[in-house]
Each structure stands twice: as C-alpha cells, then as structure tokens.
Design a protein around this motif. Structure first.
Motif, short mmCIF file in Angstrom:
data_model
loop_
_atom_site.label_atom_id
_atom_site.label_comp_id
_atom_site.label_asym_id
_atom_site.label_seq_id
_atom_site.Cartn_x
_atom_site.Cartn_y
_atom_site.Cartn_z
N THR A 119 57.23 133.26 -9.98
CA THR A 119 57.68 134.69 -10.14
C THR A 119 59.08 134.61 -10.19
O THR A 119 59.92 133.94 -9.36
CB THR A 119 56.98 135.49 -9.07
OG1 THR A 119 57.36 134.43 -7.69
CG2 THR A 119 55.36 135.32 -9.07
N GLN A 140 55.80 134.88 -14.15
CA GLN A 140 55.37 136.07 -13.81
C GLN A 140 56.39 137.17 -13.51
O GLN A 140 57.00 136.80 -12.33
CB GLN A 140 54.39 136.08 -12.52
CG GLN A 140 53.13 135.13 -12.97
CD GLN A 140 52.04 135.74 -13.63
OE1 GLN A 140 52.07 136.95 -14.01
NE2 GLN A 140 51.13 135.12 -14.13
N VAL A 142 58.02 140.25 -11.44
CA VAL A 142 58.42 141.19 -10.40
C VAL A 142 59.24 142.17 -10.89
O VAL A 142 60.48 141.81 -10.57
CB VAL A 142 58.36 140.57 -8.91
CG1 VAL A 142 58.51 141.74 -7.83
CG2 VAL A 142 57.40 139.52 -8.48
N ASN A 170 58.21 139.56 -1.92
CA ASN A 170 57.85 138.31 -2.63
C ASN A 170 58.85 136.96 -2.34
O ASN A 170 59.47 136.52 -3.45
CB ASN A 170 58.25 138.98 -4.36
CG ASN A 170 57.42 139.92 -4.76
OD1 ASN A 170 56.11 139.89 -5.06
ND2 ASN A 170 57.85 141.23 -4.78
N ALA A 173 59.43 134.35 -4.98
CA ALA A 173 60.12 134.30 -6.35
C ALA A 173 61.37 133.42 -6.39
O ALA A 173 61.81 133.03 -5.32
CB ALA A 173 60.73 135.89 -6.23
N SER A 420 49.51 139.58 -16.78
CA SER A 420 51.00 138.99 -17.20
C SER A 420 51.45 139.25 -18.89
O SER A 420 50.44 139.33 -19.68
CB SER A 420 51.11 137.56 -17.13
OG SER A 420 50.51 136.84 -18.12
#
Length: 496
Positions: A119, A140, A142, A170, A173, A420
């Motif tokens: 991410t 991915q 965020v 997150n 990340a 995604s």
C-alpha cells in the motif's frame, strides 16, 4: 548567481559545460557516415514537405544516443556527466533523464518504492499517470483527500494532517505520493509532509511535473528536494526550456535505492531515446545555473504586473492570495495566473475557445469558470500586452450564455474504492448506458483534461453525483479524451 554557484557544488562540476550539446557539436564536425539508425540518415531521406515544416536541423541532430552521440560503450560518459551536472545544479544526490515524460518517471518512482500488493498513500488529486502506475504495478492506493473550496469549486492539495491520519490508519503503507504544484500552481506543505513520512521511516515521492524551475529562484515555492522529499519528478518542458517529453527525476537520501530506481525506469523506458530531448535538458540546466535567477526574477515581475492589469478588466478576477490560506494551499507559483470568468458571464471553455479562434492565443488550462495563463522566463512585455489586450476584447465580446456544469458536494465526488485499480482494469467488463452505471464498479478511467485529474478511477463505485458532473461537463464542452466513450453516454463497468 554567484561565481561559486556557476562552478558547482561538487569538485569538478563546472556548469559552463553542456556535455550533450558539446558531444552533438563534435558529432556534426566529424560528419559521420551512418550505416545505422535512424533511417532518415540525418535528414537525407526526409520528404521535402516534412523538411520544410520541421526544418533540416531537427533531423541533423536526431542521432543514436549510444553509437552516435557517445561511442559504442558510452565510454565518454556524455549522458552520465550531464545527469551529474543536473543533480549538482539543484542540490540533489542523483538525477536521471527521461525522454518519455514525467508520466513514465512517476511510474518508475512508484516501482522503486512499492512492490505489487503493498500500500502507498496517494493524494487523490494525482495525475492520471499515477493511476496508470497503480494499474501497471498492482500497488494498493490509500487515498488522501484534497481540501475542497466550495466557493471556487477548486480542490486544494491534501493537508499534512491528512497524511498523518492516513499513516496512523495504515501503518503498513510503504510511502506517500504527493502532487505539487498542482496544474493550477497551488502547492502542498511538502516540508511538513516529508517530516511526517520520515518520522514513520517512509519515503516521500513528489510529482513535481509543474515545478522544474522552482530550484532557481527564492521567490518561487520551495522545491521538493529542499523540502526533504526523497524523490521528485519534474517536466522540463512545462516550465523550463525542454522539448515535450523531457523529464528528470531527482533522488536524495537512503530510503530509496538508486539502482532500483534506475532499473525501474529502464523497465519502462524506450531503448531508443531522442537525443534532442537530452540536449535541450542539458542546455536548460546550464542556462538556469548561469542566468536562471535573473530570468525568473524578470518573469515574476512581469507576471505580477500582468496579473494586476487583468484583474482590473471588467468581469475578470485574478486569484492569488485567496488561494493561499490555512485551509487552502500552502503556497502558489505566481507565474501561473488564474483568471476567473464567472462574473463575465462566460465559461472558461468559451474563453479558451474564443482566445484561440480570434486573437490566436492559447491558454494552458480551462474549466467551467476559469482559464490559466502560464508565464515563463520566455515571455516579455510585448507578449504580456498581447494577452491583456485580447482579454480586454473578450470582455467586450457577446458570447452565448454558457452551459451550466453540475457541481455536486465534495462527498458526491469522493467515490469509494471497492476494487484495486489493477483488478478492475483487467476484469471482465460490461458497457452500459451512463445512467445504468450508477452503483456499479468502474472498469475504466474517466479524466477531464486538462488538468488530467481523474473523476472516476477503475475500481471505484460510480455515484449519481459524478455522473451529473460529467454529463453536464461534456455538454459544456469539457474534454474527456481517455474515456472509451468520450461523450460519456456509456461507461465500462466491471461485469456483474
């Protein structure tokens, strides 16, 4: 610019050099006979009509980078030396030239930071090239939301606090990506965002396509490397003096492996780079180091005076300080003049079309209520006067009432990402009438252009608000070139 600055920061860095230009001049002097590409053989085989329009010198300088500009083994290190000089000119540790535009460079930076499935925090005001990077890599996203200005119907860059919250929510990340300056010239608080990233031990990528000139004058916004970014991407053709597609990505620090970054670029780049692009970037670097402060200072003064003249015209408003506030943008590139046409009773689309058709003036950006006039160090008083005179004529011109564009509340444009971008792009899809797309998952990207910030991304759940916005926008002549159906009467959605 001081003498020390001209000689460079590092030993042996003399910015009077232009390695690519000098190698090209030597190439011409040797008058090589080529039995290698390009097939036009320095213009000898080019059609006369093509030569008349493009000029013979363009083809004369179109040579191979390796085995032409440099020897077969790149032993003279022509490009390497030019990149070292570029890095030194702006205080970066590494610089890499790209002839495939910042669209490629930003994808390379993303690949250097994240692996498929990992991410990354990404400002939702990202350019469509970032979305392409997500589709290609499987990263991915965020999303970090911009701040919406309800009065101006304009998105300001995401706040540092929004990135802090996103990292808290997150923690896995692997980094963050910010777009600054925006196509409107508005800028993020990069210094604070970089500090947040580094406190979490994560790198910051800055898509600074509109900021190649920023290192060369202290009255311009802080450029990404000075703000602490780990890698930034600049388009030399946008605000510099390079050809279209000329781009540089700069790197510093130890959070991103320079070898991985170079390898990522190599995976995406052409193996037949255009030497003309290299030469223009090399020459522009030399010009900026030797004369940039003076040239940009003059341009800023000209833009300031022109801004005042335009703002005095009836029906036109020029936004400047209004764009820089606690809940708005952190800074503004004042070479970008944002002109609001709302009080004149015309749309930005109408203004841009009339300026092109009548006084033969092109503006860089237009939307439902504004146009953007981009100044650079190449402009002078005569060109500024031509713009002001044309805008004065525009205010006296009778144009039809513009088609209105439906502008929903921000929450109606903040679509939920339910797949995604990569999964949705490669999924089986249906083509449905636009009204039937509401509530479905988008399988394509839909991007009003300019500025090139997608309204719909693959994998997002389509809302009624965004459909009203796009449908009314196309009726008002908003261009959406990347949609499978540019009229937006149908959309591609993930197969139910």
């Amino acid at each position: 610019m001081t003498e020390d600055r001209c000689l460079g920061y590092l030993p042996g860095m003399d910015h009077n050099e232009s390695p690519v230009l000098e190698a090209l001049a030597e190439y011409h002097e040797r008058d090589y006979a080529n039995y290698s590409p390009p097939g036009h053989k320095q213009g000898r085989g080019v059609d006369d009509a093509v030569r008349r329009v493009l000029g013979a010198e363009v083809f004369r300088s179109d040579v191979l980078a390796t085995g032409g500009l440099d020897d077969r083994q790149s032993g003279k290190k022509v490009l390497a030396r030019a990149q070292e000089l570029m890095a030194d000119a702006v205080g970066a540790e590494h610089a890499f030239f790209s002839t495939c535009g910042s669209s490629l460079s930003v994808k390379s930076a993303m690949m250097a930071v994240a692996a498929p499935g990992e991410t990354m925090l990404v400002g939702r005001d990202a350019h469509k090239s970032v979305i392409a990077g997500l589709v290609l890599t499987g990263i991915q996203p965020v999303w970090v939301r911009p701040r919406w200005d309800r009065e101006l119907h304009l998105a300001h860059p995401p706040s540092p606090a929004a990135f802090e919250d996103a990292f808290s929510n997150n923690p896995d990340a692997v980094g963050a990506l910010v777009t600054s300056p925006s196509p409107y010239g508005t800028c993020s608080d990069l210094k604070t965002i970089a500090e947040i990233c580094h406190r979490h031990g994560k790198p910051l990528i800055v898509d600074e396509a509109w900021g190649a000139h920023l290192p060369f004058h202290d009255e311009l916004p802080t450029w990404a490397m000075d703000a602490g970014a780990d890698v930034c991407v600049v388009s030399v053709h946008k605000m510099g003096a390079g050809f279209e597609q000329g781009s540089v990505f700069h790197l510093q620090g130890d959070l991103i492996d320079p070898v991985r970054l170079k390898e990522s670029a190599d995976l995406l780049s052409t193996t037949s780079p255009n030497v003309l692009l290299y030469a223009a970037m090399d020459g522009w670097r030399r010009q900026m180091v030797l004369h940039g402060h003076e040239l940009l200072g003059s341009a800023l003064k000209l833009a300031h005076a022109t801004r005042r003249e335009i703002d005095s015209l009836p029906g036109l408003r020029v936004f400047e300080d209004r764009l820089v506030a606690k809940e708005a943008s952190h800074d503004l590139d004042r070479l970008q003049i944002m002109i609001d046409t709302l009080d004149a009773g015309i749309s930005g689309y109408q203004a841009a079309d009339w300026l092109r058709q009548e006084p033969a003036i092109n503006v860089g950006l237009s939307d439902h209520r504004r146009i953007l006039a981009q100044f650079s160090f190449a402009d002078d008083q005569e060109r500024a006067d031509r713009l002001v005179s044309a805008l004065a004529d525009l205010t006296r011109t009778s144009l039809p009432s513009p088609q209105s564009v439906v502008l929903p509340e921000p929450r109606d444009l903040e679509l939920e990402q339910v797949m995604s971008p990569r999964e949705a792009f490669f999924a089986a899809h249906d083509v449905v009438p636009v009204d039937e797309s509401i509530g479905r998952i988008a399988a394509e990207q839909v991007t009003p252009y300019p500025p090139g910030i997608p309204a719909i991304l693959p994998g997002e759940c389509i809302s009624a608000g965004v459909i009203d916005y796009l449908r009314s926008g196309t009726e008002a002549t908003m261009p959406i070139p990347d949609a499978a159906d540019p009229t937006v009467k149908t959309l591609r959605v993930v197969k139910a």
